[in-house]
Motif scaffolding. Structure first.
Motif, PDB file in Angstrom:
ATOM      1  N   GLY A 111      52.664  12.938  -6.085  1.00 37.44           N
ATOM      2  CA  GLY A 111      53.311  13.987  -5.300  1.00 37.44           C
ATOM      3  C   GLY A 111      52.313  14.734  -4.425  1.00 37.44           C
ATOM      4  N   PHE A 112      52.829  15.795  -3.801  1.00 37.75           N
ATOM      5  CA  PHE A 112      52.005  16.559  -2.871  1.00 37.75           C
ATOM      6  C   PHE A 112      50.994  17.450  -3.609  1.00 37.75           C
ATOM      7  CE2 PHE A 112      55.786  15.684  -0.303  1.00 37.75           C
ATOM      8  CZ  PHE A 112      55.183  15.149   0.821  1.00 37.75           C
ATOM      9  N   ASP A 113      51.377  18.024  -4.735  1.00 40.28           N
ATOM     10  CA  ASP A 113      50.504  18.932  -5.464  1.00 40.28           C
ATOM     11  C   ASP A 113      49.801  18.214  -6.611  1.00 40.28           C
ATOM     12  OD1 ASP A 113      52.824  18.461  -6.778  1.00 40.28           O
ATOM     13  OD2 ASP A 113      53.104  20.514  -7.520  1.00 40.28           O
ATOM     14  N   LYS A 114      49.409  16.975  -6.390  1.00 45.90           N
ATOM     15  CA  LYS A 114      48.786  16.216  -7.469  1.00 45.90           C
ATOM     16  C   LYS A 114      47.367  16.726  -7.729  1.00 45.90           C
ATOM     17  CE  LYS A 114      47.476  12.534  -4.255  1.00 45.90           C
ATOM     18  NZ  LYS A 114      47.643  11.111  -3.948  1.00 45.90           N
ATOM     19  N   ILE A 115      46.909  16.515  -8.952  1.00 46.64           N
ATOM     20  CA  ILE A 115      45.587  16.958  -9.376  1.00 46.64           C
ATOM     21  C   ILE A 115      44.707  15.748  -9.633  1.00 46.64           C
ATOM     22  CG2 ILE A 115      46.569  19.049 -10.390  1.00 46.64           C
ATOM     23  CD1 ILE A 115      46.217  17.733 -13.134  1.00 46.64           C
ATOM     24  N   ALA A 116      43.408  16.023  -9.852  1.00 44.44           N
ATOM     25  CA  ALA A 116      42.494  14.928 -10.184  1.00 44.44           C
ATOM     26  C   ALA A 116      42.861  14.336 -11.537  1.00 44.44           C
ATOM     27  CB  ALA A 116      41.059  15.431 -10.192  1.00 44.44           C
ATOM     28  N   PHE A 117      42.615  13.039 -11.672  1.00 40.49           N
ATOM     29  CA  PHE A 117      43.001  12.350 -12.902  1.00 40.49           C
ATOM     30  C   PHE A 117      42.172  12.881 -14.076  1.00 40.49           C
ATOM     31  CE2 PHE A 117      42.899   8.935 -16.003  1.00 40.49           C
ATOM     32  CZ  PHE A 117      44.241   8.598 -16.066  1.00 40.49           C
ATOM     33  N   PRO A 118      42.831  13.369 -15.141  1.00 37.15           N
ATOM     34  CA  PRO A 118      42.082  13.894 -16.299  1.00 37.15           C
ATOM     35  C   PRO A 118      41.487  12.750 -17.127  1.00 37.15           C
ATOM     36  CG  PRO A 118      44.441  14.038 -16.687  1.00 37.15           C
ATOM     37  CD  PRO A 118      44.280  13.538 -15.289  1.00 37.15           C
ATOM     38  N   LYS A 119      40.181  12.721 -17.233  1.00 39.08           N
ATOM     39  CA  LYS A 119      39.506  11.606 -17.887  1.00 39.08           C
ATOM     40  C   LYS A 119      39.600  11.644 -19.406  1.00 39.08           C
ATOM     41  CE  LYS A 119      36.343  10.660 -14.110  1.00 39.08           C
ATOM     42  NZ  LYS A 119      34.945  10.422 -13.695  1.00 39.08           N
ATOM     43  N   PHE A 120      39.999  12.804 -19.959  1.00 36.60           N
ATOM     44  CA  PHE A 120      40.177  12.808 -21.415  1.00 36.60           C
ATOM     45  C   PHE A 120      41.337  11.909 -21.831  1.00 36.60           C
ATOM     46  CE2 PHE A 120      42.928  16.271 -19.981  1.00 36.60           C
ATOM     47  CZ  PHE A 120      44.076  16.061 -20.707  1.00 36.60           C
TER      48      PHE A 120
END
Length: 799
Positions: A120-129
């Motif tokens: 989506g538009f407000d996506k975040i960085a992929f959480p590596k945990f």
């Protein structure tokens, strides 16, 4: 003091002390000063904003009444991260307790949250945990499986089922992140350290992030060649990232059918994927998904696909066929197994054939059905119907191309299904139209593409080969439809005896009531066409016998699927479901048999049979040949005012009354004044045949009516009265004498007819009455014993 009040007061004071000439200079200087003040205040308030996490505020609303703790307002991003961390923590607790039910539920929550947060538009960085959780779960599953196998203890069924489900999901998701999992396994600390650094380096202000996002989107949209981008139904741009095409394709297929999935956006995404596809495997896979997504746009059985989407699907099916024609290593068939290629491209070796699961014949059939639906929903009296009908040659060309593809790959079931569709487009057309559509379709097909099963060029031979192939199939429905189409084609081209013999030898009239509704409709159409063929050849009795089966019921429009019969007062209203089914069965307008012509032919045949029969039986005899005609005639005679005829029925009723009174010229004029005859081919020969039949039946009516009033009748006199040759008069009279319909003898020397006055004895009259009652009893008994295969099988709405 607030900056709003200060800027206002400064502006007012400076404006009051300024002249009109320096007004604009002072306003510009005030704007510069106010901009400087706003920047200073923003720097101060950005440190203490109460909308940021951990920010201070001077407002009394930020403190609780009880403990005085400061309330924290979290952004949507922080909330999502907290949910993910709480789910990961719950999974860790479940690992310690060996609670696989908890692990499964929390892992589903975690996977769903990450899928939503990273798209989506407000996506975040992929959480590596998340990668760490996947690796730990995989190791735990393997360790637990080894322990259970070594200890051979009885495992809790629910716990074991949850562990197996978790194992499958972890294995499936791990394929998407193989590279990241390998990086984590090489150096877990460095991998997680990069994650922490990336989190710390993110901007602290959500407001700045929100302001920066549109700039990135605008830049990406402007990066295209024309400055435009594909936009879905909700206004969202179709985005394609740098991931492999098959990975992106699998994600689109997994979202198909889910709630809140934008189907238009899916189609746009698949179009972009196809434009970036390189190998034949990628193109075929994307096209199969794209065609299915376009069919998903049409919801419900009542609506039809719009023309633009229909043409797109037709183009894409042709693309698949062209790819597979140029690359024979790939075959799309319904019984193929799923390929386990781990979202990687497939390149077949030399001589290897790769089968992909799909249904080309299903796509072609759906296109044909949508084409028929669009014709049903279009007003046939508008140019739109003609424009839509122009797409039939391209659809027929697609059928021929699909048939050639199925022949090359020996897909016999698909061949028969396509040939039935092809036959449905041809059987009701004249030979000139069949020849034309075959020529246009051949021009649309690639050069060198020919069918090995169907090689005929002439229309009649083409229909014969199509039907002959279907006769060899094991499916009875295909054989029945082929037989009826063949019969209809023979009858349409004036081969009455061949069509009649084929229908009688097939014995379809005995089992047609067990067929599906569409086949029963085709049977009714074939019977009606046989009746019209008999009429065109002057076989009045045979034509009446065929048309009586359909037209005599009074529901010809419904039985031929050319309209819905309006319910009369007092009849039961059908349910909406039955009415909707009935509307879906209706044939397009260009396939209709003219109902006014059908009624005219039936009533004319009834008149030519009923009027002489009524004259022979006498006025007191209630026996009739055609019940509908007798009902209309009685109703017409009861009219108080008999005006000039206005419609087809009035013309035929007026002609019947004139014929009964011996005025065959008036009957001829009434019949020839009907304009419906112009719809028949070779109109002049048909009108000539009708005049001859009216003369002959007028002579028979005259002899039956006035035989008791004459002792002799001159052949020459009858010849001048009915404008018939003497030989014709003699042959008609001889036939009546031979059949014992007329008590007379023919004198060849004096060329006259000697009429015998025969009075029946009492015994003879009783014997005649007994024979008539016995004949009626036999007829009723046969109707009760015979299955309802003639009149009752056409009750389409109730089936």
């Amino acid at each position: 003091m607030s900056r709003f009040f200060r800027s206002t007061s400064d502006t007012e004071s400076e404006t009051d002390s300024s002249d009109n000439e320096s007004f604009y200079d002072e306003v510009s200087s005030e704007e510069e000063e106010s901009d400087v003040e706003v920047e200073e205040e923003e720097q101060q308030t950005s440190k203490k904003s109460r909308f940021l996490k951990g920010g201070d505020s001077d407002s009394d609303l930020d403190s609780d009444d009880e403990g005085g703790r400061k309330r924290q307002v979290k952004s949507q991003k922080d909330k999502r991260l907290d949910d993910m961390h709480s789910a990961a923590k719950a999974i860790e607790n479940g690992r310690k307790n060996n609670d696989w039910t908890l692990i499964l539920s929390e892992f589903d929550k975690l996977s769903t949250s990450i899928s939503k947060a990273t798209t989506g538009f407000d996506k975040i960085a992929f959480p590596k945990f998340y990668i760490k959780t996947l690796v730990e779960l995989d190791e735990l599953i393997q360790e637990t499986a080894q322990k259970d196998k070594a200890s051979k203890k009885k495992v809790n069924p629910a716990n074991g089922k949850a562990m197996n489900a978790t194992k499958l999901k972890v294995k499936k998701i791990s394929k998407q992140y193989e590279n990241m999992i390998e990086e984590y396994k090489k150096d877990p600390e460095e991998f997680m350290k990069e994650d922490e650094e990336s989190v710390e380096s993110e901007p602290a202000s959500p407001a700045k992030t929100e302001r920066a996002a549109p700039v990135t989107t605008t830049t990406a949209a402007a990066g295209g060649d024309d400055g435009f981008t594909a936009v879905g139904k909700g206004g969202r741009a179709a985005e394609i990232d740098d991931r492999p095409i098959l990975v992106r394709l699998r994600e689109v297929l997994e979202s198909r059918g889910k709630k809140n999935t934008d189907r238009d956006e899916q189609a746009n995404t698949l179009e972009l994927l196809y434009s970036k596809s390189q190998s034949p495997f990628q193109k075929i896979s994307v096209l199969l998904a794209l065609i299915a997504s376009r069919f998903d746009l049409t919801i419900g059985s009542t609506s039809h696909m719009d023309v633009k989407t229909w043409k797109s699907v037709e183009k894409e099916v042709n693309l698949i066929l062209s790819i597979m024609e140029s690359t024979p290593s790939f075959i799309v068939c319904e019984n193929a197994e799923d390929l386990d290629n781990d979202d990687k491209d497939v390149v077949p070796a030399a001589g290897e054939v790769v089968k992909l699961r799909g249904s080309i014949v299903g796509y072609v059939e759906r296109l044909d059905d949508e084409f028929m639906k669009s014709l049903q929903a279009t007003d046939p009296h508008t140019p739109d119907y003609i424009d839509r009908l122009r797409d039939e040659p391209s659809l027929y060309a697609l059928l021929v191309r699909a048939q050639a593809y199925f022949e090359r790959n020996s897909l016999n079931d698909s061949i028969s299904r396509v040939i039935v569709r092809r036959l449905d487009h041809l059987y009701y057309k004249p030979e000139q139209v069949i020849r034309s559509i075959e020529k246009v379709a051949k021009d649309m097909l690639p050069s060198g593409l020919e069918s090995k099963l169907i090689v005929a060029v002439e229309p009649s031979q083409l229909i014969h080969e199509l039907c002959a192939y279907l006769y060899k199939q094991n499916t009875s429905m295909l054989r029945t439809r082929a037989m009826l189409c063949h019969i209809f084609h023979f009858a349409l081209h004036n081969q009455f005896h061949k069509a009649r013999d084929m229908l009688l030898m097939s014995h379809l009239q005995e089992s047609i009531h067990q067929a599906d509704v569409s086949t029963q409709i085709l049977y009714n159409r074939a019977v009606v066409q046989i009746g019209l063929s008999a009429f065109r050849q002057g076989l009045i009795k045979e034509s009446h016998a065929c048309l009586q089966e359909i037209q005599g019921t009074g529901r010809a429009k419904e039985l031929l699927a050319q309209g819905i019969q309006q319910n009369r007062y007092g009849q039961q209203q059908p349910s909406p479901e039955l009415e909707q089914l009935e509307r879906q069965r209706q044939l397009p307008f260009h396939m209709h048999i003219n109902l006014e012509l059908l009624e005219c032919v039936f009533l004319t045949c009834s008149m030519l049979l009923e009027i002489p029969g009524q004259a022979q039986a006498g006025p007191n005899n209630k026996k009739f040949i055609s019940r509908p005609f007798r009902r209309l005639l009685d109703f017409n005679e009861r009219q108080a005012f008999a005006g000039p005829p206005e419609n087809t029925r009035d013309h035929i009723m007026s002609a019947a009354k004139a014929l009964a009174s011996g005025e065959w010229e008036r009957a001829r004029d009434y019949i020839l004044a009907i304009k419906v005859w112009d719809l028949l081919p070779d109109t002049e020969s048909i009108k000539t045949m009708l005049v001859r039949k009216i003369q002959e039946e007028g002579l028979r009516t005259y002899l039956f009516t006035y035989a008791s009033y004459y002792s002799t009748l001159g052949v020459s006199q009858l010849s001048s009265m009915f404008d018939l040759p003497s030989q014709t008069i003699a042959s008609i009279v001889a036939k009546l004498i031979w059949n014992e319909e007329l008590a007379a003898s023919l004198d060849q020397v004096s060329q006259c007819i000697v009429l015998h006055q025969v009075e029946l004895s009492r015994l003879q009259e009783l014997a005649l009455q007994f024979s008539e009652k016995a004949a009626n009893l036999v007829d009723q008994n046969e109707r009760l014993a015979t299955p309802p295969n003639r009149n009752e099988n056409q009750k389409v709405a109730q089936n």
